[in-house]
Write a protein that holds these residues in place. Structure first.
Motif, mmCIF file in Angstrom:
data_model
loop_
_atom_site.group_PDB
_atom_site.id
_atom_site.type_symbol
_atom_site.label_atom_id
_atom_site.label_comp_id
_atom_site.label_asym_id
_atom_site.label_seq_id
_atom_site.Cartn_x
_atom_site.Cartn_y
_atom_site.Cartn_z
ATOM 1 N N PRO A 1082 128.401 82.459 15.156
ATOM 2 C CA PRO A 1082 126.955 82.666 15.054
ATOM 3 C C PRO A 1082 126.514 82.775 13.601
ATOM 4 O O PRO A 1082 127.144 83.452 12.796
ATOM 5 N N VAL A 1083 125.464 82.056 13.307
ATOM 6 C CA VAL A 1083 124.967 82.059 11.935
ATOM 7 C C VAL A 1083 124.318 83.401 11.623
ATOM 8 O O VAL A 1083 124.616 84.049 10.643
ATOM 9 N N ALA A 1084 123.434 83.768 12.500
ATOM 10 C CA ALA A 1084 122.849 85.092 12.372
ATOM 11 C C ALA A 1084 122.521 85.536 13.775
ATOM 12 O O ALA A 1084 121.989 84.766 14.570
ATOM 13 N N SER A 1085 122.839 86.743 14.077
ATOM 14 C CA SER A 1085 122.789 87.158 15.467
ATOM 15 C C SER A 1085 121.367 87.183 16.016
ATOM 16 O O SER A 1085 121.133 86.810 17.151
ATOM 17 N N ASP A 1086 120.418 87.568 15.211
ATOM 18 C CA ASP A 1086 119.076 87.703 15.753
ATOM 19 C C ASP A 1086 118.199 86.489 15.495
ATOM 20 O O ASP A 1086 117.026 86.457 15.806
ATOM 21 N N THR A 1088 116.802 82.758 16.053
ATOM 22 C CA THR A 1088 116.687 81.809 17.139
ATOM 23 C C THR A 1088 117.259 80.487 16.657
ATOM 24 O O THR A 1088 116.888 79.994 15.590
ATOM 25 N N LEU A 1089 118.163 79.959 17.455
ATOM 26 C CA LEU A 1089 118.782 78.704 17.054
ATOM 27 C C LEU A 1089 117.983 77.552 17.643
ATOM 28 O O LEU A 1089 117.560 77.588 18.797
ATOM 29 N N TYR A 1548 116.082 76.669 22.514
ATOM 30 C CA TYR A 1548 117.071 75.895 21.762
ATOM 31 C C TYR A 1548 116.579 74.475 21.526
ATOM 32 O O TYR A 1548 116.836 73.871 20.488
ATOM 33 N N LEU A 1549 115.816 73.948 22.511
ATOM 34 C CA LEU A 1549 115.383 72.563 22.428
ATOM 35 C C LEU A 1549 113.966 72.420 21.878
ATOM 36 O O LEU A 1549 113.364 71.356 22.004
ATOM 37 N N SER A 1550 113.438 73.471 21.293
ATOM 38 C CA SER A 1550 112.081 73.395 20.733
ATOM 39 C C SER A 1550 111.037 73.033 21.772
ATOM 40 O O SER A 1550 110.156 72.217 21.528
#
Ligand SMILES: [Zn+2]
Ligand SMILES: [Zn+2]
Ligand SMILES: [Zn+2]
Ligand SMILES: [Zn+2]
Ligand SMILES: [Zn+2]
Ligand SMILES: [Zn+2]
Ligand SMILES: [Zn+2]
Length: 1754
Positions: A1082-1086, A1088-1089, A1548-1550
């Motif tokens: 995980p890049v950053a836990s909080d 939104t990817l 995730y999919l915008s």
């Protein structure tokens, strides 16, 4: 149609149709001579109806025959319209309580193992399901045809003879009532008349042998010159021979020839030519000439058409009679009466007799028709069954002789009816007493086996092929004998006794011919030149085994019979051996002051035979006597005085010595035939009546002899007398003069002899020898089998002897001795020995083979070590002997035995060289142990007045008598206890000494309180115990160290690949436990990817290093470096198909741009994930290719993979592959480096793209118009006004290295080639489409698997799948760089136009006919080709996002248009949430655009629900796609299993959570787009119900539902007939597990041509149903069949298990089978995962014989 071809036939039809059945019948009723009248009628009409041309017209013939011939008979019979007459008869009838259903080929039959009197008693499925036996232990088989259901036969079942259906009728069967009382006198008389005449007519015409002349009263006035050339069936010529010959002889096509051959095989004859006599005669001579060369020629007859016509009607008539008697038991009785009535010629002249006696002359079809009639008439009538049985028995000899010379299989012979008659106990008994059936059968058998030697014994030595053939057929007589004996009499009459003993005499005569047959002599010097024939003799022995056992059972049931039989058997044995000397020299032997007279005979020098059935039968009878009451009460009444023990033991002893010598290697030069004979002698199939009985015979003899005498004779026969009679003999071994081989031979012989003594004293588990019952015996067998290792049920059954009912008796005792362990997903259920049974283990169990013995020893010692016990395996405590055998124990304490023991112990103490062996010592120790156990038991059971005469302990304490002055046995044991070279046996010696002390204590203390052993010994033991404990500790340490080293070694030795293979097979299962973790740190836990669009989460690029599996070099994956590739397998797939009838017609013209939503044929790519350098792989592949070429030249063998098609095995895991995928970095990042701000919204973007497309299309048009001047062209370009920043002339630079480019092309071409099944062409414009398609299809199939298994989308995926998807997606995204930009642009334009219409594309599919995910993938991956020329500042990411939104909206419209609207509009105006009102509004818009054709408006709740459900698969696939494309880690929420991740996916999919917002935000452009979509005429047609469309979500395909009970499948298949040969039963019905079609596999009839080759029905089906891959169930074999292409296939374990957790491939065992859902799921999973082809590859690699199978003909 027919009228044009055969006007003549039509004309006659009319005249025939004018006949009136009623009138004709009326005429007959008036007739004075009815016979003449009827015959005239037949003579006139039959030839007019039957056989009017070259080919039969069965329907028409039957129709006319019913009208003109049978109809009048029915009228006559009923005396009124049969439509009223027959129902009346039926009503008056008391229906039979017998079922009597005649079985079809392949129909399931059931037998109850608990209640059937014998295994031939069977039920049909219907009766079985309605019977009590369905809850019993039953066995299921498939019928071979013939035979009938025994339901209702009280003699066939011990319990529950009726099923529910047939039980209703049992009320009155007690009093046997004449069925004729239900018929009127008139009907009886008329029936009698018509049956008598017609039955006689049928019989006469069928057995008529003249070829061109009819019987006088049927002869016609004018006879036409029309003949048939009739070809008959035989079992000699093959199908191919017949087909070939026919093509030559009658000038027909191969297809016609196959048709003829099939009919000949089925019916037994077929006319192959029709015409005048000359014409037919000519064909006949060609056929005869062509087939007469090697064997006898095919049988051909030229027959006049009228004869064939009458014969055909004759057959029809018999079937008619069969159906008429079905109306009434009374009619049936009349027919029986008519059939059995003696004719004018006296004996054997009844119609039934005449048919039976002509049986072997009739053709197959005729035989089966009249056999069936017999079964439904004679065998169904209790009174006439008896009479028929008598006729059958009287003709028995003739029928059997006919059968033996006939070449048809037994099932086509009337002799086969014996099973129906002889297995009925009352009939069998009656035939024995009244017709002397036993003697007749045996004598007939003897008559057919005429090869005898000078002594009158059978001689099979040099018998010919013809004799062998005959011998095989004669064996069926033994089967008949078995049927007769199968149920033992409960009561004996004097007649039965007399006739049985008469039969027994005949049987003894037969055995006498076998006693001593095939004698052998030891070959010295040279090896034998020819292996002598031995199988025939053993076949005979094996076939007779059960009969011999049954004879004994019969004898056992009556004391008088037993004693008589015993006397007879003894007398015959005396005759066989004329005393026992056979003229040998007498000699005297003496040891230890005992001496005995015997003869000089050496097994190694004189003739010896392994066949001694007479003495073995006597042994069996002796045991029965011993069991009987007389033996206990009045032994003096037994005929034992005549016995001469030395004579009894002589031959069995020779036979056992022979075995010992063979083991010792003395008979090596006699070749394998002897080895085989010895093997069978001990084998479970034969041993009961061979080896076991020889041991019993020795026990019998020895129990009547002085044991010292016996031991001396035994020493002499083992040729060991010298060694033990000469005290110093042992020392001579050490001198070097003695040959080492001889010493070793002698050692083995001594071991074998000791083993034999152990058996003689220890084998007391046959009832009659020891005081045990049958259960004890079987328990002991099982304990010893399971001592070797845990076993599956079937394995255990195989190792136990079966009785004549195929029962081992195992089920009743298995629970007592073993635990059952259930099977897992693979493997079988296993029985494990209960620990408490281990103490009954006997190391020298007599049924162990040597290998089993050593395995069992090892296993038992290991077990003891595990339990931390000492490893001694002392003899078990044995049951007492029966009185007749009681004296056997004295062998153990006899002087000669003690001498033998002493001598061997002495050798062990002296320990000189090879003069002795450890096994020898081990056996002596075992014997001493047995003696101690024996003495202990004697002491324990002693009563006041008896003195214990067994004094072994005293005897071994005394110093030895021989050799002189030797120490006592006890002293020697004490010495050996400390011998360093006997470490292994120490525990045993210690056990002996301990037991010795215990026994001594018992003896010293009073006999009434024998158990005083413990206290005294404790003191003695303590010091020893201490010593022992220490030793044990050391041993334990040493053992642990050893085990560790061994483990390490084996770890190292284990083949690397094997190890990995397992690993990879595990990863195949999508199991969380075995999978690798995605690189989703995980890049950053909080945060939104976001996977795509301008807001895409930026991931710091990670450098990736990989190692080549071939050269082990490490390399970084970079754009400009050498290519790294993954082994991959591309295949076409229909796994997701919703329309199996659709397939690509012309691959050259096929346009794959738009995938139809039925996904009827996709291209799937898989990979094992193993990485190589591209050049390393190329080198490897070249070498594989070269090797394969050499191999094919040399061996003409195929491998499991097809090199010519580019197939190879992954060098590491041997996974089947056919191409490689290049390994790439996320390709989007390479082009998307600029940072854009201000991006257009969807509407603006669509406009821009439309303009760009327009420009491109304009330019394209210009280019394709060749005559245009260049100046004009450029002007037009100016005119066009290129959109801002658009530079269509710009060609981007390819960033990849040459090597990567090459691999991009390689994989692209491979996908194209396999996916379309065309020749490779890297220039073809369809190559990029196929690459995108494969990417989309593979993602879809993986999404399906994950959903079906409720696995999270981004849960831990096995690394091979992860690697495969990543590489495949990136490859597909990069492929455009090696394709032509304008081609890719062209694809983009067309794809785009399907959603955003423009003027230049006319014929695009409507949105109902596009798979949106395929469209999305193709649009996104083609887009860079357009975007790279756009310098206006629009980013690739923006394009991706807009494309995705556009396609998503189109998909929502698709879903709304097709959603089910059966929901009523309960709350339609009352939406509760934002989404619902939005979707309702959208739906209303749609409703408007479709001109209200859309169904009425359902509720918003319902609509929203269907949108959410329908779009989920698409969203999941898209998430996977963008994840791999852009490398954005997945949000942790989607990684865990949960119900729905809708919101997470949207984020995730915008996408907005309320998807409908998309429409609202872009309403400007969307409204016009939706309108254009809805305007499409296809949409209109759909809405008006004129066509269908796919609905969403698509359901996953499943394999068909299989029934729980396997027999219902068999039943289904038995009703299935071949679709091509008119109602014929298929021989190999095979079920497609994908679509449920039943096919007629592995048969000529259903072969079709596929790509120029003949293929079987299964292969043909795989092409339409599975695009080359097929999963089938072969119903009759219970076997799963995997097929791939034409050449590959394998069998797979079926999903059906019996109660013991085993499959039954081939249905050999017949245990009830039930569906194992888990195993079936596993097969389905293989299918879903596209692993069938790979599974075949692995199976073929593991088992080379699979490669040789002609899969394409299945
Ligand atoms: Zn039945
Ligand atoms: Zn029944
Ligand atoms: Zn039963
Ligand atoms: Zn390499
Ligand atoms: Zn591999
Ligand atoms: Zn199918
Ligand atoms: Zn067929």
């Amino acid at each position: 149609m027919a009228s044009e071809l055969e006007p003549e036939v039509q004309a006659i039809d009319r005249s025939l149709l004018e006949c009136s059945a009623e009138e004709i019948a009326g005429k007959w009723l008036q007739a004075t001579d009815l016979t003449r009248e009827l015959y005239q009628h037949l003579a006139h009409y039959v030839p007019k109806i039957y056989c009017r041309g070259p080919n039969p017209f069965p329907q028409k013939e039957d129709m006319l025959a019913q009208h003109v011939l049978l109809g009048p008979m029915e009228w006559y019979l009923c005396g009124e319209d049969p439509a009223f007459g027959f129902p009346k008869l039926e009503q008056a009838n008391k229906p039979s309580h017998l079922c009597g259903r005649v079985f079809k080929v392949g129909e399931p039959t059931y037998s109850c193992r608990d209640c059937a009197v014998d295994p031939t008693c069977v039920l049909c499925m219907e009766c079985f399901l309605g019977s009590i036996h369905r809850d019993h232990r039953y066995r299921m088989t498939t019928s071979g045809g013939g035979g009938f259901c025994d339901c209702g036969d009280t003699e066939a079942w011990k319990e529950g003879p009726y099923c529910q259906k047939h039980e209703l009728n049992t009320s009155e069967i007690e009093e046997e009532e004449d069925p004729l009382v239900h018929l009127s006198e008139d009907v009886i008389a008329r029936t009698y008349n018509i049956f008598a005449i017609m039955f006689r007519y049928a019989v006469e015409i069928l057995i008529w042998e003249k070829e061109s002349e009819l019987p006088e009263d049927l002869e016609m006035v004018e006879k036409s010159d029309t003949y048939y050339c009739m070809l008959f069936n035989d079992e000699v010529h093959t199908y191919e021979q017949v087909i070939y010959t026919l093509q030559k002889a009658v000038n027909c096509t191969q297809k016609e020839a196959i048709g003829f051959a099939t009919t000949v095989d089925r019916d037994g004859r077929r006319s192959v030519r029709y015409g005048d006599f000359q014409y037919c005669e000519q064909a006949k001579s060609v056929i005869v000439r062509n087939t007469s060369r090697q064997t006898k020629p095919l049988k051909v007859q030229v027959m006049h058409s009228s004869i064939v016509a009458h014969q055909n009607f004759g057959l029809k008539l018999l079937s008619w009679l069969g159906s008429i008697i079905g109306y009434s038991d009374g009619l049936r009785r009349i027919l029986c009466q008519v059939g059995l009535q003696e004719g004018p010629d006296g004996e054997n002249s009844s119609l039934v007799d005449r048919l039976m006696l002509s049986d072997s002359k009739l053709w197959k079809g005729a035989r089966s028709v009249y056999h069936q009639l017999f079964m439904s008439s004679l065998l169904m009538d209790l009174k006439y069954k008896k009479l028929f049985a008598v006729r059958f028995a009287k003709n028995y000899e003739r029928l059997q002789s006919d059968y033996v010379t006939d070449d048809h299989d037994r099932e086509f012979s009337v002799a086969d009816l014996s099973v129906q008659i002889f297995t009925v106990p009352s009939l069998a008994r009656m035939l024995i007493t009244e017709e002397n059936l036993m003697s007749i059968i045996i004598k007939t058998f003897m008559d057919h086996l005429r090869h005898r030697d000078a002594q009158g014994r059978f001689q099979f030595e040099r018998y010919t092929a013809l004799q062998a053939f005959k011998f095989r057929r004669v064996q069926s007589l033994i089967l008949d004998l078995k049927y007769v004996l199968i149920s033992k009499p409960t009561e004996w009459s004097d007649e039965l006794r007399q006739k049985f003993l008469e039969g027994f005499d005949a049987f003894l005569e037969l055995l006498k011919c076998m006693q001593g047959m095939d004698p052998i002599t030891r070959q010295v010097g040279q090896h034998i030149e020819m292996e002598p024939e031995w199988e025939a003799a053993f076949t005979l022995q094996m076939k007779l085994t059960h009969v011999i056992s049954m004879m004994q059972d019969w004898c056992a049931s009556d004391e008088k019979v037993l004693i008589e039989a015993y006397k007879k058997c003894l007398a015959v044995l005396m005759q066989c051996h004329g005393g026992y000397t056979d003229g040998e020299q007498p000699i005297t032997l003496s040891i230890c002051g005992h001496s005995v007279e015997t003869i000089r005979y050496c097994v190694s020098q004189e003739k010896v035979s392994i066949h001694l059935p007479v003495s073995r039968l006597l042994a069996g009878l002796h045991v029965l006597l011993s069991k009987s009451e007389v033996a206990y009460k009045f032994p003096e009444l037994l005929p034992l005085s005549e016995l001469s023990p030395p004579m009894l033991i002589e031959h069995p002893l020779r036979c056992l010595v022979l075995c010992a010598q063979v083991h010792a290697g003395m008979w090596r030069r006699n070749g394998f035939s002897l080895v085989n004979q010895i093997y069978y002698y001990h084998n479970v199939k034969c041993r009961r009546e061979m080896f076991d009985k020889d041991v019993v015979m020795l026990q019998t003899g020895v129990s009547m002899m002085d044991p010292n005498h016996f031991l001396m004779i035994m020493l002499s026969r083992f040729e060991l007398y010298q060694i033990f009679s000469t005290p110093d003999y042992g020392k001579r071994f050490s001198s070097e003069i003695t040959h080492k081989d001889v010493v070793q031979q002698n050692n083995t012989l001594i071991e074998e002899m000791l083993y034999l003594i152990i058996m003689l004293v220890g084998e007391r588990f046959s009832p009659g020898v020891g005081q045990v019952n049958a259960t004890d015996e079987i328990k002991r067998e099982i304990i010893h089998q399971l001592s070797i290792k845990p076993m599956a049920h079937s394995e255990l059954v195989k190792s136990l002897p079966e009785d004549e009912n195929k029962e081992t008796g195992m089920e009743s005792v298995i629970e007592a001795v073993a635990h059952f362990k259930k099977p897992g997903l693979t493997g079988r259920g296993m029985y494990e020995l209960k620990p408490e049974c281990a103490k009954e283990f006997n190391l020298y169990f007599y049924h162990f083979s040597r290998a089993e013995q050593s395995k069992a020893e090892e296993a038992q010692r290991k077990l003891k070590r595990q339990n931390r016990e000492d490893t001694a395996l002392p003899p078990p405590v044995l049951p007492p002997f029966c009185p007749l055998f009681a004296s056997l124990v004295n062998i153990l304490q006899s002087d000669v035995m003690l001498c033998i023991m002493g001598t061997i112990l002495q050798w062990a103490v002296e320990h000189n060289g090879y003069a002795w062996s450890e096994s020898m010592l081990q056996r002596v120790l075992h014997l001493i142990g047995m003696a101690l156990q024996e003495e202990k038991q004697h002491l324990e059971n002693v009563t006041e007045e008896h003195v214990v005469t067994f004094t072994f302990t005293q005897k071994i304490s005394k110093p030895g008598e021989a050799p002189k002055n030797s120490p006592s046995i006890l002293a020697m044991l004490e010495t050996l206890q400390n011998a360093p070279y006997l470490e292994v046996h120490k525990d045993m010696i210690r056990w002996i000494l301990k037991t010795f002390n215990a026994v001594k204590k018992m003896r010293e203390s009073s006999p009434t309180s024998p158990v005083a052993e413990t206290e005294g010994t404790i003191m003695e033991e303590t010091s020893r115990d201490k010593d022992k404990a220490e030793r044990k500790r050391k041993a334990e340490i040493a053992r642990l160290r050893r085990e560790k080293i061994m483990a390490q070694m084996s770890e190292m030795q284990r083949h690397f690949i094997d190890e990995n293979k397992e690993l990879f097979q595990q990863t195949l299962e999508l199991d969380a436990s075995t999978s690798a973790v995605l690189d989703n740190s995980p890049v950053a836990s909080d945060m939104t990817l976001t996977a795509l669009g301008p807001a895409q989460t930026q991931v710091p690029e990670q450098r990736q290093f990989v190692t080549c599996i071939l050269c082990q070099e490490e390399q970084e994956v970079k754009v400009e470096s050498r290519a790294m590739v993954l082994a991959a397998f591309v295949q076409r797939s229909t796994v997701l198909s919703k329309n199996r009838s659709k397939f690509i017609q012309d691959p050259e013209k096929y346009d794959p741009l738009f995938m139809h939503p039925d996904l009827s044929c996709g291209t799937h790519t898989s990979s094992c994930g193993h990485i190589m350098h591209a050049h390393c792989w190329q080198r490897y592949f070249d070498s594989v290719q070269a090797k394969e070429q050499r191999r094919q030249q040399r061996l003409r063998l195929h491998t499991s993979y097809d090199v010519e098609n580019g197939e190879f095995l992954c060098p590491l895991c041997e996974c089947l592959s056919n191409t490689v995928i290049p390994l790439l970095l996320p390709p989007r990042n390479i082009f998307n480096k600029l940072n854009f701000s201000d991006q257009p919204n969807l509407t603006q973007w669509i406009r821009t793209i439309s303009q760009q497309i327009k420009a491109l299309q304009f330019l394209r048009k210009e280019e394709s118009t060749p005559n245009n001047a260049s100046t004009k062209n450029s002007e037009n370009v100016d005119e066009l006004q290129l959109p801002e920043g658009f530079r269509p002339d710009f060609r981007p630079k390819n960033p990849y290295s040459e090597s990567i480019k090459e691999m991009l092309t390689t994989f692209g071409t491979a996908t194209y080639k396999v996916g379309l099944k065309v020749h490779p062409n890297e220039e073809d414009p369809r190559v990029p489409i196929m690459c995108w398609g494969s990417c989309a299809y593979t993602i879809q199939s993986i999404e399906r698997i994950l959903s079906d298994e409720d696995k999270p989308l981004f849960g831990p995926l096995p690394c091979r799948l992860d690697d495969c998807l990543r590489s495949l997606t990136r490859f597909a995204a990069a492929h455009w760089t090696v394709a032509s930009v304008s081609v890719v642009q062209g694809h983009f334009c067309k794809l785009f136009a399907s959603l955003v219409p423009n003027d230049s594309h006319e014929e695009l599919p409507c949105i109902l006919d596009i798979d949106m995910f395929h469209l999305l993938v193709a649009l996104v991956l083609a887009f860079p080709a357009l975007q790279c020329q756009d310098f206006s500042g629009i980013s690739l990411g923006t394009g991706d996002l807009h494309i995705f939104h556009l396609v998503t909206m189109a998909h929502i419209i698709q879903i709304l248009l097709t959603s089910c609207t059966e929901e009523n509009g309960m709350d339609q105006e009352n939406p509760t949430c934002e989404e619902e009102s939005a979707v309702l509004a959208l739906y209303k818009t749609l409703h408007r655009y479709t001109g209200s054709a859309l169904k009425e408006i359902p509720s918003g709740w319902h609509l929203w629900r269907s949108v959410r459900a329908g779009i989920m698969p698409f969203l999941k696939c898209s998430a996977l796609f963008f994840h791999y494309l852009n490398g954005v880690p997945s949000p942790p929420d989607i990684q865990v299993p949960g119900t729905s991740h809708f919101e997470h996916l949207c984020n995730y999919l915008s996408l907005p959570n309320n998807l409908i917002c998309l429409f609202q935000e872009n309403s400007e452009i969307m409204n016009s787009l939706i309108e254009s979509w809805c305007r499409n005429s296809e949409v209109k047609r759909y809405l008006e119900g004129e066509r269908d469309a796919i609905r969403y979500p698509r359901e996953s395909n499943k394999l068909i539902n299989l029934p729980e009970d396997y027999s219902s499948l068999i039943n289904q298949a038995s009703n299935f007939s071949c679709p091509k040969s008119g109602g014929d039963k298929s021989r190999a019905p095979t079920l497609c597990l994908v679509c449920g079609s039943l096919l007629c596999s592995q048969s000529y009839c259903c072969q079709t041509e596929l790509e120029g080759e003949d293929v079987g029905a299964c292969t043909a089906h795989t092409y339409s149903c599975g695009s080359g891959v097929g999963i089938f169930l072969r119903v009759r074999e219970c076997q799963v069949l995997f097929l791939a292409g034409k050449t590959k296939g394998c069998f797979y374990s079926p999903p059906y298990l019996d109660d013991y957790g085993e499959t039954d491939q081939g249905l050999r065992r017949g245990n009830p089978l039930h569906l194992c859902k888990e195993r079936f799921k596993k097969i389905q999973k293989l299918w879903h995962q596209h692993s069938v082809t790979e599974e075949i590859g692995h199976a073929q690699e593991a088992n080379q014989t699979l490669v040789g199978i002609d899969w394409q003909h299945l």
